[in-house]
Scaffold this active site. Structure first.
Site, short mmCIF file in Angstrom:
data_model
loop_
_atom_site.label_atom_id
_atom_site.label_comp_id
_atom_site.label_asym_id
_atom_site.label_seq_id
_atom_site.Cartn_x
_atom_site.Cartn_y
_atom_site.Cartn_z
N ARG A 12 0.84 8.99 11.64
CA ARG A 12 -0.57 8.58 11.72
C ARG A 12 -0.84 7.72 12.95
O ARG A 12 -0.04 6.89 13.35
CB ARG A 12 -0.95 7.76 10.49
CG ARG A 12 -2.36 7.18 10.64
CD ARG A 12 -2.94 6.73 9.36
NE ARG A 12 -2.23 5.62 8.77
CZ ARG A 12 -2.59 5.08 7.60
NH1 ARG A 12 -3.60 5.57 6.93
NH2 ARG A 12 -1.91 4.08 7.12
N ARG B 58 -0.46 1.61 13.17
CA ARG B 58 -0.55 0.43 12.32
C ARG B 58 0.81 -0.21 12.07
O ARG B 58 1.81 0.49 11.91
CB ARG B 58 -1.18 0.82 10.97
CG ARG B 58 -2.68 0.69 10.97
CD ARG B 58 -3.35 1.29 9.78
NE ARG B 58 -2.82 0.92 8.47
CZ ARG B 58 -3.38 1.30 7.32
NH1 ARG B 58 -4.49 2.01 7.32
NH2 ARG B 58 -2.84 0.95 6.17
N ARG C 281 5.05 0.05 0.24
CA ARG C 281 3.67 0.32 -0.19
C ARG C 281 3.64 1.38 -1.29
O ARG C 281 2.84 1.31 -2.22
CB ARG C 281 2.82 0.78 1.01
CG ARG C 281 2.51 -0.35 1.97
CD ARG C 281 2.10 0.16 3.34
NE ARG C 281 0.85 0.87 3.34
CZ ARG C 281 0.48 1.73 4.29
NH1 ARG C 281 1.29 1.96 5.32
NH2 ARG C 281 -0.68 2.32 4.22
N ARG D 198 -7.53 -1.62 -6.86
CA ARG D 198 -6.11 -1.28 -6.75
C ARG D 198 -5.30 -1.91 -7.87
O ARG D 198 -4.08 -1.72 -7.92
CB ARG D 198 -5.57 -1.83 -5.43
CG ARG D 198 -5.37 -0.80 -4.35
CD ARG D 198 -5.05 -1.59 -3.11
NE ARG D 198 -4.25 -0.88 -2.17
CZ ARG D 198 -4.74 -0.29 -1.09
NH1 ARG D 198 -6.03 -0.26 -0.87
NH2 ARG D 198 -3.93 0.28 -0.24
N LYS E 143 -7.18 9.46 1.92
CA LYS E 143 -8.44 8.89 1.41
C LYS E 143 -9.42 8.62 2.56
O LYS E 143 -10.58 9.00 2.50
CB LYS E 143 -8.17 7.58 0.63
CG LYS E 143 -7.19 7.75 -0.53
CD LYS E 143 -6.97 6.46 -1.29
CE LYS E 143 -6.28 5.35 -0.51
NZ LYS E 143 -4.86 5.63 -0.16
P1 AP5 Z 1 -5.33 8.69 5.80
O1 AP5 Z 1 -6.63 9.39 5.55
O2 AP5 Z 1 -5.29 7.66 6.87
O3 AP5 Z 1 -4.73 8.12 4.43
P2 AP5 Z 1 -5.22 6.95 3.46
O4 AP5 Z 1 -5.06 7.48 2.09
O5 AP5 Z 1 -6.58 6.46 3.87
O6 AP5 Z 1 -4.07 5.90 3.76
P3 AP5 Z 1 -4.10 4.32 3.99
O7 AP5 Z 1 -2.75 3.96 4.54
O8 AP5 Z 1 -5.27 3.88 4.82
O9 AP5 Z 1 -4.23 3.82 2.60
P4 AP5 Z 1 -3.68 2.54 2.08
O10 AP5 Z 1 -4.27 2.66 0.75
O11 AP5 Z 1 -2.25 2.25 2.09
O12 AP5 Z 1 -4.16 1.47 3.16
P5 AP5 Z 1 -5.39 0.50 3.20
O13 AP5 Z 1 -5.89 0.49 4.58
O14 AP5 Z 1 -6.34 0.77 2.07
O15 AP5 Z 1 -4.24 9.82 6.06
C1 AP5 Z 1 -2.89 9.47 6.39
C2 AP5 Z 1 -2.36 10.38 7.50
O16 AP5 Z 1 -2.24 11.72 6.99
C3 AP5 Z 1 -3.28 10.47 8.72
O17 AP5 Z 1 -2.47 10.56 9.84
C4 AP5 Z 1 -4.07 11.76 8.50
O18 AP5 Z 1 -4.49 12.36 9.71
C5 AP5 Z 1 -3.05 12.62 7.76
N1 AP5 Z 1 -3.65 13.55 6.81
C6 AP5 Z 1 -4.71 13.30 5.99
N2 AP5 Z 1 -4.99 14.38 5.23
C7 AP5 Z 1 -4.06 15.31 5.56
C8 AP5 Z 1 -3.80 16.64 5.12
N3 AP5 Z 1 -4.55 17.24 4.18
N4 AP5 Z 1 -2.75 17.32 5.67
C9 AP5 Z 1 -1.98 16.73 6.62
N5 AP5 Z 1 -2.18 15.48 7.09
C10 AP5 Z 1 -3.21 14.77 6.57
O19 AP5 Z 1 -4.69 -0.89 2.84
C11 AP5 Z 1 -3.79 -1.54 3.75
C12 AP5 Z 1 -3.31 -2.86 3.14
O20 AP5 Z 1 -4.45 -3.73 2.89
C13 AP5 Z 1 -2.64 -2.74 1.76
O21 AP5 Z 1 -1.25 -2.43 1.88
C14 AP5 Z 1 -2.90 -4.14 1.17
O22 AP5 Z 1 -2.03 -5.09 1.73
C15 AP5 Z 1 -4.31 -4.45 1.67
N6 AP5 Z 1 -5.36 -4.03 0.71
C16 AP5 Z 1 -6.34 -3.09 0.94
N7 AP5 Z 1 -7.12 -2.96 -0.15
C17 AP5 Z 1 -6.64 -3.82 -1.09
C18 AP5 Z 1 -7.01 -4.12 -2.42
N8 AP5 Z 1 -8.05 -3.50 -3.02
N9 AP5 Z 1 -6.30 -5.05 -3.11
C19 AP5 Z 1 -5.26 -5.70 -2.50
N10 AP5 Z 1 -4.83 -5.44 -1.24
C20 AP5 Z 1 -5.52 -4.52 -0.53
#
Ligand code: AP5
Length: 218
Positions: free
Chosen positions: A132, A165, A176, A93, A18
């Site tokens: 990552r 991270r 997760r 979410r 994402k």
């Molecule tokens: P990347 O683009 O980093 O993936 P992402 O989907 O953005 O993953 P996140 O871990 O950031 O999402 P998340 O939803 O768990 O975390 P968030 O920060 O929102 O890609 C991942 C890896 O794959 C990278 O290394 C990239 O280079 C690689 N890649 C990408 N595309 C690729 C491809 N096509 N082929 C190969 N490799 C590829 O949330 C973190 C925490 O915050 C949550 O656990 C929760 O505690 C809290 N939180 C955040 N938002 C909320 C909410 N709305 N409500 C409650 N808690 C929340």
């Protein structure tokens, strides 16, 4: 082309890509990414009251409580940098968060264009997240094999400060994923019923996935 005040939502499991795709979309369409994860991590590093409340949930791979997230969003979306449109990344979410967003969109006259569901199997997620690396300076994400961090570490926003991270350890990744399947996946039906959902196959190169997204939002 997405025009003024039209908005997109990204949903999908952790590590589906994402954040990576959001960067490309925002650059090409002139809209702004709103990543709840990035905002929370910035609050944690500043040790703000929100950061202090959120840290333990995040470290354990659990969701931060809805009321904290909804208040944070209410404050965030009135900022001028979002005036051309928002790409919501990681929000909503849960169903209560989605209902709160519907109400805010009505209140502010925002239009929801599409909800992009990035689909990637769990086994691939584990490999992506364990490889990552993230940047504290520009918030971009990289992968040690598929999308290596810049070397030398200079990017257009300064010098990259690359780190792994806390929640990208295998045990927390599994937690997760289970939170996603139990608490976030009900949003798929919610947005399907509204006729807004687009299924995107997240397996493929960054460019292949981007092309599929582009088809849905043009
Ligand atoms: P990347 O683009 O980093 O993936 P992402 O989907 O953005 O993953 P996140 O871990 O950031 O999402 P998340 O939803 O768990 O975390 P968030 O920060 O929102 O890609 C991942 C890896 O794959 C990278 O290394 C990239 O280079 C690689 N890649 C990408 N595309 C690729 C491809 N096509 N082929 C190969 N490799 C590829 O949330 C973190 C925490 O915050 C949550 O656990 C929760 O505690 C809290 N939180 C955040 N938002 C909320 C909410 N709305 N409500 C409650 N808690 C929340």
């Amino acid at each position: 082309m997405i025009s003024k005040m039209k908005n997109l939502i990204f949903i999908g499991p952790p590590g589906a890509g994402k954040g990576t795709q959001a960067e490309m979309i925002c650059k090409n369409y002139g809209i702004r990414q709103l990543s709840t994860g990035d905002i929370l991590r910035s609050n944690v590093s500043k040790m703000s009251p929100l950061g202090i409340s959120a840290k333990s949930f995040m470290d354990e791979g659990k969701l931060v409580p809805d009321d904290l997230i909804i208040n944070m969003i209410k404050e965030e979306i009135t900022k001028p940098e979002y005036s051309n449109g928002i790409l919501f990344d990681g929000f909503p979410r849960t169903i209560p968060q989605a209902v709160a967003l519907d109400n805010l969109m009505d209140e502010f006259g925002f239009k929801l264009v599409r909800v992009l569901l990035l689909e990637v199997p769990d086994a691939e997620i584990i490999s992506r997240l364990s490889g990552r690396r993230s940047c504290r300076t520009c918030n971009r994400t990289f992968h040690i094999l598929h999308n290596p961090p810049p070397d030398p570490k200079e990017c257009d926003r300064g010098v990259c400060d690359i780190y792994q991270r806390e929640d990208d350890k295998e045990e927390t990744i599994l937690k997760r994923l289970s939170v996603y399947h139990n608490q976030t996946s009900p949003l798929i039906e919610y947005y399907e019923n509204k006729g807004k959902l687009a299924h995107i196959n997240g397996l493929g190169t960054l460019e292949e996935v981007y092309k599929l997204i582009e088809k849905e939002i043009e």
